[in-house]
Design a protein around this motif. Structure first.
Motif, short mmCIF file in Angstrom:
data_model
loop_
_atom_site.label_atom_id
_atom_site.label_comp_id
_atom_site.label_asym_id
_atom_site.label_seq_id
_atom_site.Cartn_x
_atom_site.Cartn_y
_atom_site.Cartn_z
N PHE A 149 38.62 -97.93 87.99
CA PHE A 149 37.38 -98.61 88.01
C PHE A 149 37.58 -99.97 89.18
N LEU A 157 35.34 -95.85 90.54
CA LEU A 157 35.27 -94.50 89.12
C LEU A 157 33.97 -95.51 88.26
N THR A 158 32.33 -94.39 88.14
CA THR A 158 31.39 -94.86 87.68
C THR A 158 31.68 -94.18 86.44
N SER A 159 31.54 -95.11 84.99
CA SER A 159 31.17 -94.26 83.83
C SER A 159 29.35 -94.60 83.54
N VAL A 160 29.54 -93.27 83.00
CA VAL A 160 27.47 -93.76 82.05
C VAL A 160 27.78 -92.33 81.74
N GLY A 161 26.14 -92.00 81.03
CA GLY A 161 26.64 -91.74 79.32
C GLY A 161 24.86 -90.49 80.75
N ARG A 198 16.42 -89.85 76.91
CA ARG A 198 16.23 -90.53 77.16
C ARG A 198 15.43 -90.03 78.85
N ASN A 217 23.29 -96.38 77.59
CA ASN A 217 23.13 -96.09 79.17
C ASN A 217 24.11 -97.22 79.46
N LEU A 218 24.93 -97.33 78.98
CA LEU A 218 25.40 -98.33 79.19
C LEU A 218 26.28 -97.68 80.31
N THR A 219 26.58 -98.82 82.02
CA THR A 219 27.30 -98.15 82.84
C THR A 219 28.61 -99.26 83.38
N SER A 220 29.12 -98.14 83.38
CA SER A 220 30.88 -99.10 83.33
C SER A 220 31.00 -99.00 84.79
#
Lengths: 399, 399
Positions: A312, A317-321, A326, B316-319
């Motif tokens: 990160f 890096l970007t981690s999303v769902g 939604r 909808n968390l963004t890391s």
């Protein structure tokens, strides 16, 4: 479903037009398309739990004419998706509303996705006619039923195309849009860029392969080691997959180096799609280049998503769902229509195939007890892993 | 540093203006500010390793007049940041260039951050004059040295303010901008919204508390359990922290419920700042509401960042990660000047205090051997955890 407990449902003598299309079918009977009289039936439950325990079939009366701004639809085909099981178990964030079917009995009707045909259009509804195919944009619409009265804003007309089958239509609102949006909404990719995905043999995974191929993107498809790996590899490559590897292959450092240096030209991969999580996904993350996106839409390992913090901080890096429900909530009707047009267009071009599937047909001659048993049996088999294919429900009509 | 091995460095009789300011100082000697002659010295290494083993002090000649578009600067004060240790160990992604100091000896000069004063301005440089304070925007600039020749585009003039001390200036380009940007670049927060952070007692953590307070944001500050917890809580609240809890407190479900329902009005927290990772960060993530951002800038636990996949999919968390060095690389000079102005303005308003610190002063009377020993000793003490405060290096001048 917009029934309420204040609305008494009575037989009102609708004469729905039944168009039977050729279809792949488990145990379906030969039925004449003329002069039949449907039995309305739904797969329902009153409390959360194991679907093979809590589901039953319930016959209900025909619908009254649709109130203003609504339509009566009949469901042609509706899939059983993995998330439906979680909904019935009560562990999914989206929950259906209680519906009053038949003699005021309040139940939950199963099913989130499905293809329906418009039967009767209420006053004030524009742009929809009897015979149109519609899909649901409202989640948990109770698609495992014969018929329903719905608000016109909760459905979307599906463009017709010769190549578009009922199976395509019934599976058009969850998996292909999930794949399409994950490929478009995050990393800005150009032709010949790579995408890596795990669970590549899942329904979404197969959509990803096809939609990526249609865009000229290369896919690195990760699957579990298995005896029939060669067959699976052939199948995924036939869909358009560029490479197929197992999670075990990712332990091979020389191979990782080859992927990073030779396959991606030293850039690494900038989009990863994850429906597994756990350690196999941590291993997959080694393939990321700078400024990559990891988009998660499932966690089949039931383990958390665990990644080195340095990815990160230093590789951005970007981690999303991603959750298609939604997406529907946060996008305009025009966006949704555009998405359906795009997907149907891919179908029309032969670039998006029907998922592998089996159809469970519930005979109109079965009692609710027998029909309920058949449905519960399917879930027992599904939880035992006996269905690799998508199972779709079809309620047969009867004289 | 822009020395090259082709450039012979000779004594050229510069007469630097030495302005000694009052300062907190470890073992510094009383020196007259008049008629002194600097010794140029740098903290150097030739191979990566444990700083308490590989560092040494090296005296070098005065700089020649600056070539076109460059300036000669003298460093007033330079911090030893945790990342500097990783750079020397060779495990940090940013690496310094080899520099030729003295008789053509090629070395790495330590130090990424520091405050310098402009001594001599080369032709073609505009907007900078002798006596100006400058900070480095080029990473790994070799700030642990007395003097350097730098390209004008690699430094930024620091606005002057009465309240701005050398300690402020020397620590202005890494920790406060990290805090400022993490609070501004991700979640769009409004007054009275909450931010949760772990490692809240870190230098960045303390900047976060102050900058958040200046914006009217509330902070939930997480720290390790410790004997002096009450003192620490008092200290962080005095800086403007709203609440201070330990990681252990997060096991209390009733407290979590209170935070979610009462403190945040049912919305949960939409910005989390992480320099710890590991299980304590997984626990922190329970406090997130929908559409939250988790911004990581460190991993003190040395464990991965491990989060439930459902947080990404359904909430909808963004890391993401934040690295101030990347920010400098990807932003314009104007952005950087604006940032420094904003931070100096916070200092001027008394809203951003000096970090707690100690100054290690290296006497001009010490031989390189003795000076090197003092420097290595500091790193031995730092790695043994004997410094809770920020340590800053100062090279004394000599007659």
């Amino acid at each position: 479903m917009s029934f309420t407990s204040n609305m008494r449902l009575r037989l009102v003598g609708l004469r729905p037009v039944i168009v039977l299309r050729p279809r792949q079918c488990i145990g379906c009977r030969s039925i004449s398309a003329s002069s039949i009289r449907r039995v309305n039936r739904a797969v329902v439950y009153t409390e959360n739990g194991d679907p093979s325990q809590v589901l039953s079939a319930l016959t209900y009366d025909d619908l009254p004419p649709p109130p203003r701004d609504t339509l009566n639809i009949k469901f042609l085909l509706a899939p059983i998706n993995p998330a439906d099981i979680n909904v019935i178990q009560g562990v999914y964030p989206a929950k259906p509303s209680l519906t009053s079917l038949g003699e005021g009995r309040s139940v939950f009707v199963g099913g989130n996705e499905g293809l329906a045909e418009v039967v009767h259009v209420g006053d004030g509804v524009s742009g929809l006619s009897s015979g149109d195919w519609v899909v649901m944009t409202k989640p948990q619409a109770g698609t495992w039923s014969s018929s329903s009265n719905v608000r016109s804003e909760d459905v979307l007309k599906l463009p017709r195309a010769d190549a578009l089958t009922e199976v395509h239509g019934a599976t058009m609102t969850v998996n292909p849009p999930t794949a399409y949006n994950m490929l478009h909404d995050f990393a800005k990719l150009k032709k010949n860029d790579w995408v890596v995905q795990n669970g590549a043999n899942s329904a979404v995974g197969q959509s990803v392969i096809q939609i990526a191929a249609a865009r000229g993107l290369k896919t690195l498809n990760l699957v579990r080691s298995r005896p029939d790996l060669e067959d699976l590899t052939r199948k995924l490559k036939a869909l358009g997959g560029t490479e197929v590897l197992t999670y075990d292959d990712l332990a091979d450092r020389a191979l990782i180096k080859t992927i990073m240096n030779d396959w991606t030209g030293g850039k690494g991969i900038r989009l990863g799609l994850n429906c597994v999580s756990g350690k196999d996904t941590s291993a997959m993350a080694r393939l990321f280049g700078s400024n990559a996106y990891l988009v998660s839409y499932g966690a089949m390992s039931k383990e958390p998503l665990s990644l080195p913090t340095s990815l990160f901080i230093f590789k951005n890096l970007t981690s999303v769902g991603f959750w298609q429900s939604r997406w529907y909530k946060t996008h305009t009707r025009q966006d949704k229509e555009n998405l359906m047009e795009t997907l149907v267009d891919l179908v029309a071009q032969g670039k998006l195939k029907e998922p592998e599937h089996e159809i469970l047909s519930i005979s109109a001659h079965d009692s609710d007890e027998v029909a309920g048993g058949k449905i519960r049996d399917i879930f027992t088999k599904m939880s035992a892993g006996q269905y690799g294919k998508k199972v779709l429900l079809k309620f047969e009509s009867a004289k």
